[in-house]
Design a protein around this motif. Sequence first.
Motif, short mmCIF file in Angstrom:
data_model
loop_
_atom_site.label_atom_id
_atom_site.label_comp_id
_atom_site.label_asym_id
_atom_site.label_seq_id
_atom_site.Cartn_x
_atom_site.Cartn_y
_atom_site.Cartn_z
N ILE A 165 0.93 -1.46 -0.10
CA ILE A 165 -0.02 0.17 0.02
C ILE A 165 1.00 1.29 0.06
CG2 ILE A 165 -1.69 -1.36 1.19
CD1 ILE A 165 -1.25 0.34 3.69
N THR A 166 0.38 2.43 -0.53
CA THR A 166 1.14 3.60 -0.78
C THR A 166 0.92 4.54 0.21
OG1 THR A 166 -0.35 4.21 -2.46
CG2 THR A 166 1.53 3.11 -3.09
N ARG A 167 -0.12 4.43 1.06
CA ARG A 167 -0.64 5.38 1.94
C ARG A 167 -1.26 4.56 3.35
NH1 ARG A 167 -4.35 10.17 -0.36
NH2 ARG A 167 -3.26 9.47 -2.11
N ALA A 168 -0.61 5.08 4.43
CA ALA A 168 -1.15 4.44 5.64
C ALA A 168 -1.18 5.50 6.85
CB ALA A 168 -0.35 3.30 6.05
N LEU A 169 -1.94 5.29 7.92
CA LEU A 169 -2.01 6.02 9.23
C LEU A 169 -0.52 5.59 9.96
CD1 LEU A 169 -5.52 6.53 10.44
CD2 LEU A 169 -3.97 8.39 9.31
N GLY A 170 0.09 6.65 10.35
CA GLY A 170 1.19 6.18 11.35
C GLY A 170 2.26 5.90 10.70
N THR A 171 2.57 5.72 9.42
CA THR A 171 3.93 5.08 9.15
C THR A 171 4.82 6.33 8.77
OG1 THR A 171 2.94 4.88 6.87
CG2 THR A 171 2.99 2.83 7.98
N GLN A 172 4.25 7.56 8.62
CA GLN A 172 4.89 8.96 8.21
C GLN A 172 4.29 9.77 8.79
OE1 GLN A 172 7.51 8.71 5.81
NE2 GLN A 172 7.19 6.66 5.59
N VAL A 175 0.30 12.49 6.39
CA VAL A 175 -0.61 11.68 5.71
C VAL A 175 -1.91 12.59 5.05
CG1 VAL A 175 -2.29 10.92 7.07
CG2 VAL A 175 -1.62 9.50 5.25
N THR A 176 -2.23 12.25 3.62
CA THR A 176 -3.32 13.02 3.16
C THR A 176 -4.48 11.89 2.79
OG1 THR A 176 -1.85 14.63 1.90
CG2 THR A 176 -4.02 14.36 1.00
#
Length: 244
Positions: A165-172, A175-176
């Motif tokens: 997956i290319t977007r997730a909560l909490g990994t960066q 987030v948008t």
Amino acid sequence: MASAVVHYTAAAATDRGRKRTSNEDTFGLSVEHGVFLLCDGMGGAAAGEVASKQAVEEMMRLLTGRAEAMPLAQAAEEAVLATNEAIFSRSQRNARLRGMGTTLVGLLAENCRVLAINVGDSRCYRLRNRSLEQLTVDHSLVDELIQAGRMTPADAQLSPLRNVITRALGTQSQVTPDIFEFEAEPGDLFLLCSDGLTRELPDPLIESLLGVDSPLDELCARLVSAANTAGGNDNITCLLVRAA
């Protein structure tokens, strides 16, 4: 339709599936506040479960406690940003949780106005007049390749990259989220689900399973059972919201 009052009912079910030893999916709902959420966690050890649980708790707290004057879309975006920061900060403080994250899909209802929000590849669908439509867009590598014309949907189902997956909560640190707005009509049935359901069941089968006049909890159980029968390779969670 803009002045209509729409009422909602909801039910949910979750199952660890046939192959996993734990369940890293979490859901939360408040019919009273029109908030319905589902998260699919990722991370080593129990970190995925920690991330998804924290995401649902934070989002529920922020959205059910939002100021009435705040526009719904603004409340949704601010809740996602604050939740992302809370999960990321926690992972940075605890080496055991480093790298944890979670998908998020949510439905926010305010009379006939409905927002679908998502980060990751958990999905929101709407069944209207027995026709199923995916309302959210997966944040996944294979979906990006499909959109770019470099992979077919059939190839994506078999690709070893389909878990990326290319977007997730909490990994960066930032987030948008995607936020989609719709008008609900009486009879609409919304489905929030983790990829443990959609990896096992094609959309036409989900459509047929939902197109039966049954209580929501029975429909949830039917979806989970079908996904397990098809393989149950991942945690399976579905949350159904019906407009009336």
